[in-house]
Scaffold this motif. Structure first.
Motif, PDB file in Angstrom:
ATOM      1  N   VAL A   1      -1.606  -2.490  15.473  1.00 36.40           N
ATOM      2  CA  VAL A   1      -0.895  -1.387  14.823  1.00 36.40           C
ATOM      3  C   VAL A   1      -0.687  -1.751  13.346  1.00 36.40           C
ATOM      4  CG1 VAL A   1       1.301  -0.127  14.692  1.00 36.40           C
ATOM      5  CG2 VAL A   1       0.324  -0.721  16.947  1.00 36.40           C
ATOM      6  N   ASP A   2      -1.109  -0.862  12.447  1.00 33.12           N
ATOM      7  CA  ASP A   2      -0.834  -1.046  11.020  1.00 33.12           C
ATOM      8  C   ASP A   2      -0.191   0.243  10.525  1.00 33.12           C
ATOM      9  OD1 ASP A   2      -0.678  -1.442   8.336  1.00 33.12           O
ATOM     10  OD2 ASP A   2      -2.765  -2.092   8.077  1.00 33.12           O
ATOM     11  N   PHE A   3       1.118   0.242  10.433  1.00 32.75           N
ATOM     12  CA  PHE A   3       1.808   1.489  10.124  1.00 32.75           C
ATOM     13  C   PHE A   3       1.972   1.744   8.624  1.00 32.75           C
ATOM     14  CE2 PHE A   3       4.956   4.922  10.483  1.00 32.75           C
ATOM     15  CZ  PHE A   3       4.323   5.668  11.471  1.00 32.75           C
ATOM     16  N   HIS A   4       1.376   0.896   7.784  1.00 33.02           N
ATOM     17  CA  HIS A   4       1.435   1.160   6.339  1.00 33.02           C
ATOM     18  C   HIS A   4       0.310   0.409   5.638  1.00 33.02           C
ATOM     19  CE1 HIS A   4       3.737   2.233   2.578  1.00 33.02           C
ATOM     20  NE2 HIS A   4       2.870   1.341   2.124  1.00 33.02           N
ATOM     21  N   CYS A   5      -0.724   1.157   5.256  1.00 34.19           N
ATOM     22  CA  CYS A   5      -1.800   0.553   4.459  1.00 34.19           C
ATOM     23  C   CYS A   5      -2.343   1.620   3.535  1.00 34.19           C
ATOM     24  CB  CYS A   5      -2.901  -0.008   5.368  1.00 34.19           C
ATOM     25  SG  CYS A   5      -3.586   1.187   6.527  1.00 34.19           S
ATOM     26  N   HIS A   6      -3.151   1.176   2.577  1.00 37.72           N
ATOM     27  CA  HIS A   6      -3.736   2.075   1.578  1.00 37.72           C
ATOM     28  C   HIS A   6      -5.250   1.960   1.692  1.00 37.72           C
ATOM     29  CE1 HIS A   6       0.134   2.437  -0.835  1.00 37.72           C
ATOM     30  NE2 HIS A   6       0.371   1.320  -0.159  1.00 37.72           N
ATOM     31  N   LEU A   7      -5.821   2.559   2.719  1.00 46.00           N
ATOM     32  CA  LEU A   7      -7.258   2.363   2.964  1.00 46.00           C
ATOM     33  C   LEU A   7      -8.112   2.922   1.825  1.00 46.00           C
ATOM     34  CD1 LEU A   7      -7.534   2.995   6.824  1.00 46.00           C
ATOM     35  CD2 LEU A   7      -7.407   0.825   5.584  1.00 46.00           C
TER      36      LEU A   7
ATOM     37  N   GLU B   1       2.643  -3.909   9.833  1.00 51.67           N
ATOM     38  CA  GLU B   1       1.881  -3.281   8.744  1.00 51.67           C
ATOM     39  C   GLU B   1       1.138  -4.368   7.978  1.00 51.67           C
ATOM     40  OE1 GLU B   1       5.089  -1.778   5.990  1.00 51.67           O
ATOM     41  OE2 GLU B   1       4.427  -3.456   4.740  1.00 51.67           O
ATOM     42  N   SER B   2       0.082  -3.943   7.242  1.00 50.67           N
ATOM     43  CA  SER B   2      -0.602  -4.900   6.354  1.00 50.67           C
ATOM     44  C   SER B   2      -0.207  -4.652   4.898  1.00 50.67           C
ATOM     45  CB  SER B   2      -2.125  -4.759   6.488  1.00 50.67           C
ATOM     46  OG  SER B   2      -2.570  -3.501   5.986  1.00 50.67           O
ATOM     47  N   ASP B   3       0.124  -3.416   4.538  1.00 50.23           N
ATOM     48  CA  ASP B   3       0.265  -2.970   3.148  1.00 50.23           C
ATOM     49  C   ASP B   3      -0.958  -3.350   2.320  1.00 50.23           C
ATOM     50  OD1 ASP B   3       1.434  -1.476   1.148  1.00 50.23           O
ATOM     51  OD2 ASP B   3       2.773  -3.053   0.459  1.00 50.23           O
ATOM     52  N   GLY B   4      -2.105  -3.503   2.987  1.00 46.37           N
ATOM     53  CA  GLY B   4      -3.332  -3.781   2.253  1.00 46.37           C
ATOM     54  C   GLY B   4      -3.716  -2.593   1.394  1.00 46.37           C
ATOM     55  N   PRO B   5      -4.399  -2.815   0.273  1.00 44.30           N
ATOM     56  CA  PRO B   5      -4.854  -4.118  -0.232  1.00 44.30           C
ATOM     57  C   PRO B   5      -3.817  -4.852  -1.087  1.00 44.30           C
ATOM     58  CG  PRO B   5      -5.700  -2.370  -1.644  1.00 44.30           C
ATOM     59  CD  PRO B   5      -4.862  -1.706  -0.581  1.00 44.30           C
ATOM     60  N   PHE B   6      -2.544  -4.435  -1.044  1.00 45.30           N
ATOM     61  CA  PHE B   6      -1.561  -5.039  -1.943  1.00 45.30           C
ATOM     62  C   PHE B   6      -1.113  -6.433  -1.509  1.00 45.30           C
ATOM     63  CE2 PHE B   6      -1.184  -0.501  -2.948  1.00 45.30           C
ATOM     64  CZ  PHE B   6      -1.542  -0.596  -4.278  1.00 45.30           C
ATOM     65  N   ILE B   7      -1.322  -6.784  -0.242  1.00 46.42           N
ATOM     66  CA  ILE B   7      -0.991  -8.140   0.183  1.00 46.42           C
ATOM     67  C   ILE B   7      -2.291  -8.931   0.371  1.00 46.42           C
ATOM     68  CG2 ILE B   7      -0.013  -9.513   2.060  1.00 46.42           C
ATOM     69  CD1 ILE B   7       2.177  -7.507   2.339  1.00 46.42           C
TER      70      ILE B   7
ATOM     71  N   GLY C   1      -6.887 -15.465  -0.536  1.00 40.05           N
ATOM     72  CA  GLY C   1      -7.667 -14.977  -1.660  1.00 40.05           C
ATOM     73  C   GLY C   1      -8.343 -13.633  -1.460  1.00 40.05           C
ATOM     74  N   ARG C   2      -8.063 -12.947  -0.354  1.00 40.45           N
ATOM     75  CA  ARG C   2      -8.625 -11.595  -0.225  1.00 40.45           C
ATOM     76  C   ARG C   2      -7.567 -10.646   0.318  1.00 40.45           C
ATOM     77  NH1 ARG C   2      -9.656  -9.989   4.755  1.00 40.45           N
ATOM     78  NH2 ARG C   2      -9.330 -11.577   6.361  1.00 40.45           N
ATOM     79  N   PRO C   3      -7.731  -9.356   0.027  1.00 44.11           N
ATOM     80  CA  PRO C   3      -6.715  -8.399   0.478  1.00 44.11           C
ATOM     81  C   PRO C   3      -6.693  -8.286   1.994  1.00 44.11           C
ATOM     82  CG  PRO C   3      -8.541  -7.265  -0.649  1.00 44.11           C
ATOM     83  CD  PRO C   3      -8.818  -8.733  -0.743  1.00 44.11           C
ATOM     84  N   THR C   4      -5.499  -8.179   2.557  1.00 43.77           N
ATOM     85  CA  THR C   4      -5.405  -7.998   4.011  1.00 43.77           C
ATOM     86  C   THR C   4      -5.582  -6.519   4.341  1.00 43.77           C
ATOM     87  OG1 THR C   4      -3.016  -7.714   3.908  1.00 43.77           O
ATOM     88  CG2 THR C   4      -3.827  -9.932   4.296  1.00 43.77           C
TER      89      THR C   4
END
Ligand code: MN
Length: 248
Positions: A7-13, A199-205, A209-212
């Protein structure tokens, strides 16, 4: 590490260069991902990204950090709101760089909460960095229980504010970065398990060395398991049950 049914309830795909492949991977692994929109003008494009998806959902939002320059897009927000049940990224940001725009942020957030309360069944993913108390004030006044659900994303308020949030019925989406800090782990250990999503909040986290991305939320499951003394599979079961309760 778990790689399926996450489950990723907050990301910026939309902000990933390889978003097409990422969305396909989420679908193949049955990962429930909620991708948020930072500005209403990006809604159409985001909605197209996830068209036909079984597991990826898109939220319509106006990010507090963009509130000052994009408040003119509130009309677009209002026009599209009926097209989704999910709203985000919305909220307030009181950190030093954005505190000067808090008046604009408040105008935007209030308008959005009023529209959501009117609808009555929206689910909001809410940013509250350095503004937890103010965000809770707005929610308390404008989104009464039963008129919508709030998920506080990357919460950095005090334990007292967290207790207040719980009493208002909010959920919390937790990411790997939060669990890196003692403060974050303390928060998570006082929250009831059935109010927690991942959540991952990717790509901000970034990690190594790479965005989650949603594919990495197994890390959050593992770390929650560490806090709770439970195996990964059971933690994921709890989180998925919470998600089902939230959307039902
Ligand atoms: Mn975000």
């Amino acid at each position: 590490m778990l790689t399926e049914d996450l489950v990723d309830f907050h990301c910026h795909l939309d902000l990933f260069p390889n978003h097409g492949a990422l969305i396909e991977a989420c679908e193949a692994r049955r990962i429930k991902a909620l991708t948020v929109t930072n500005a209403p003008a990006a809604w159409r494009g985001n909605q197209d990204l996830a068209r036909g998806c079984q597991h990826v959902r898109v939220a319509l939002g106006l990010h507090p950090q963009l509130a000052a320059e994009r408040r003119g897009e509130l009309g677009i927000f209002e026009r599209y709101l009926s097209e989704t049940r999910y709203v985000g990224e919305v909220g307030l940001d009181g950190s030093p760089g954005f505190a000067p725009s808090l008046r604009d942020q408040q105008d935007v957030f209030r308008r959005i909460l009023d529209l959501c309360a009117e609808d009555g069944r929206k689910i909001l993913t809410v940013h509250s960095r350095d503004a937890a108390g103010m965000v809770l004030d707005e929610i308390e006044t404008r989104l009464p229980p039963g008129r919508g659900a709030i998920v506080l994303h990357w919460f950095n308020g005090t334990l007292e504010e967290a207790r207040r949030a719980l009493s208002l019925g909010t959920y919390f989406s937790v990411n790997a970065r939060m669990l890196d800090s003692e403060r974050g782990r303390k928060l998570v250990s006082m929250l009831p398990a059935e109010r927690i999503l991942t959540e991952s909040d990717g790509p901000f986290i970034q990690r190594n060395g790479r965005p989650t991305s949603p594919l990495d939320t197994g890390v959050v499951i593992r770390r929650l398991g560490g806090c709770w003394g439970l195996p990964d599979v059971e933690v994921l079961g709890v989180v998925r049950r919470t998600l089902r309760t939230l959307v039902s």
